[in-house]
Design an enzyme around this catalytic site. Structure first.
Site, short mmCIF file in Angstrom:
data_model
loop_
_atom_site.label_atom_id
_atom_site.label_comp_id
_atom_site.label_asym_id
_atom_site.label_seq_id
_atom_site.Cartn_x
_atom_site.Cartn_y
_atom_site.Cartn_z
N TRP A 1 -4.04 8.73 1.51
CA TRP A 1 -4.45 7.97 2.41
C TRP A 1 -4.84 8.49 4.25
O TRP A 1 -5.34 8.26 4.70
CB TRP A 1 -3.85 6.00 2.79
CG TRP A 1 -2.65 5.78 2.83
CD1 TRP A 1 -1.48 5.83 3.67
CD2 TRP A 1 -1.84 6.00 1.75
NE1 TRP A 1 -0.52 6.40 3.04
CE2 TRP A 1 -0.73 6.28 2.19
CE3 TRP A 1 -1.64 5.13 0.40
CZ2 TRP A 1 0.88 5.86 0.72
CZ3 TRP A 1 -1.21 5.85 -0.44
CH2 TRP A 1 0.26 5.63 -0.55
N GLU B 1 -2.53 0.03 3.78
CA GLU B 1 -1.55 -0.99 4.79
C GLU B 1 -1.40 -2.14 3.60
O GLU B 1 -0.21 -2.29 3.42
CB GLU B 1 -1.83 -1.50 5.97
CG GLU B 1 -1.76 0.41 6.88
CD GLU B 1 -0.77 1.01 7.05
OE1 GLU B 1 0.11 0.25 6.94
OE2 GLU B 1 -0.45 2.35 7.48
N GLN C 1 5.55 -4.28 1.53
CA GLN C 1 6.10 -5.45 0.16
C GLN C 1 6.23 -4.30 -0.88
O GLN C 1 7.00 -4.75 -1.79
CB GLN C 1 6.70 -6.86 0.53
CG GLN C 1 6.59 -7.10 1.30
CD GLN C 1 5.86 -8.49 0.77
OE1 GLN C 1 5.24 -9.30 0.78
NE2 GLN C 1 7.45 -10.02 1.53
N TYR D 1 2.04 -10.18 -5.13
CA TYR D 1 1.70 -10.91 -4.02
C TYR D 1 0.02 -10.91 -3.90
O TYR D 1 -0.37 -10.20 -2.53
CB TYR D 1 2.62 -10.29 -2.90
CG TYR D 1 3.68 -10.26 -2.83
CD1 TYR D 1 4.28 -11.54 -1.76
CD2 TYR D 1 4.46 -8.54 -2.84
CE1 TYR D 1 6.04 -11.16 -2.19
CE2 TYR D 1 5.89 -8.72 -3.35
CZ TYR D 1 6.66 -9.56 -1.94
OH TYR D 1 8.21 -10.28 -2.74
N TYR E 1 1.11 -5.85 12.85
CA TYR E 1 0.86 -4.40 12.57
C TYR E 1 0.24 -4.32 11.97
O TYR E 1 -0.41 -2.76 12.47
CB TYR E 1 1.94 -4.94 11.33
CG TYR E 1 2.61 -3.08 10.72
CD1 TYR E 1 2.94 -2.05 11.31
CD2 TYR E 1 2.08 -3.14 9.88
CE1 TYR E 1 2.63 -0.75 10.89
CE2 TYR E 1 1.83 -1.84 8.67
CZ TYR E 1 2.07 -0.99 8.98
OH TYR E 1 2.37 0.43 8.64
N ASP F 1 6.46 -2.04 12.09
CA ASP F 1 7.15 -3.12 10.86
C ASP F 1 8.74 -2.66 11.00
O ASP F 1 9.34 -2.48 11.96
CB ASP F 1 6.23 -2.08 9.55
CG ASP F 1 6.82 -0.87 10.17
OD1 ASP F 1 7.48 0.20 10.91
OD2 ASP F 1 6.32 0.34 8.66
#
Length: 354
Positions: free
Chosen positions: A27, A40, A45, A85, A123, A141
């Protein structure tokens, strides 16, 4: 403490260190707003090495905001399968639809407008704004909080939102206006590679060693100060891999709640005996032929831990689907149905049937 440390003093050594050498990450090679955004969100996590193949696949399949906005949900969840998630990617799609509607498919070069998009917090908005657009706003972060609290010897609880807000304002005033991207990435990189989250920091190779108050006092491991998280609730489950030849049973989870809309193996509350499992399988209208217990598995969510026992149950024949149960060819299951990583241990038994 933050207020009595000249934070601008870290700028030049930090930037010089970053320019001399940093990780090559996919990236970073082409930091368009969309690529920065996707990376991002994925990195929340999740470890960098784990994200790399997902990032490449996601960008190949969905190379633009429009593609993300128009993607069918099950395909989207399948692309995200294993990252966990899943609300992260659902929120991304909602935000992508907003960007299509309000900004002609281009993420806005405006921190406040980015912040209003679904799933983008302070963030992430700071990271996109600074890295993709060069806007001088901080991206704070856990890595950044760790570096700065050690350097300044600040013992405020970093879990307090008020402190995070204070940190953002503190760095906003100090960051070089013409090097926002490098500055934010350098702080993140320093926290990830040198001033590490687990274990002792590599102070001898830190560009801020001579400025760091924690290093001077030998108290690096006492920072940052972080209040303990609430203990996770434990849930016991019995997971069933019900198969006939190369067919297996999956079922879809509810559209709301944990792992919403994903596919799972039939599972029951508690740790059941073989006899109880066989009785359940018979209640499904199936004829069990053989049962084999599997090794226990554990999966940790943010507030819950699943402690799972499992069984492979071979049945006489899978024919007509019943209720929420889907009878699927193993290859079809693996290719087209998003199964969360919570069931990764049991998914391996499907792979053997292909």
């Amino acid at each position: 403490m933050l207020k009595d440390f000249q934070i601008e003093s870290i700028n030049q050594p930090l930037l010089d260190w970053f320019q001399k050498g940093h990780r090559t990450l996919p990236w970073r090679e082409k930091p368009t707003p969309y690529r920065v955004w996707v990376s991002e969100i994925m990195l929340q996590q999740t470890r960098v090495e784990a994200v790399k193949p997902y990032f490449e696949r996601f960008l190949t399949e969905l190379p633009s905001v429009r593609d993300l906005a128009e993607c069918e949900e099950e395909r989207l969840l399948k692309l995200w399968e294993g990252l966990g998630y899943y609300n992260r990617v659902r929120n991304m799609q909602i935000a992508a639809k907003t960007v299509m509607k309000e900004y002609d498919g281009e993420l806005p070069a405006d921190y406040e407008k980015l912040l209003k998009l679904k799933g983008i917090g302070h963030y992430t908005a700071g990271a996109i704004a600074s890295i993709a657009f060069g806007i001088p706003v901080p991206a704070v972060d856990g890595n950044v909080l760790r570096v700065i609290t050690r350097v300044t010897l600040d013992d405020t609880d970093i879990m307090k939102q008020s402190f995070r807000t204070q940190m953002e304002e503190y760095l906003r005033k100090a960051m070089p206006k013409d090097a926002a991207s490098a500055y934010n990435q350098a702080l993140m990189e320093l926290g990830a590679m040198v001033c590490v989250p687990n274990g002792a920091p590599d102070c001898e190779n830190c560009p801020l060693e001579k400025l760091c108050r924690a290093r001077q006092q030998g108290t690096q491991m006492e920072y940052p100060v972080k209040s303990k998280a609430k203990k996770r609730k434990q849930e016991d489950k019995t997971v069933l891999v019900i198969q006939d030849g190369n067919k297996v049973i999956l079922r879809k989870r509810p559209s709301k709640g944990l792992l919403a809309g994903m596919y799972e193996f039939p599972n029951l509350e508690g740790h059941l005996s073989e006899k109880e499992v066989l009785q359940y399988v018979e209640e499904l209208g199936l004829t069990p032929v053989r049962i084999q217990s599997l090794e226990p598995a554990k999966h940790i969510f943010s507030h819950i831990e699943w402690h799972m026992n499992g069984y492979v149950v071979k049945v006489a024949q899978l024919e007509e689907e019943s209720g929420d149960n889907l009878f699927l060819e193993a290859e079809d299951c693996l290719k087209n149905y998003p199964v969360p990583s919570a069931f990764e241990r049991y998914k391996s038994y499907i792979e053997r049937l292909k």
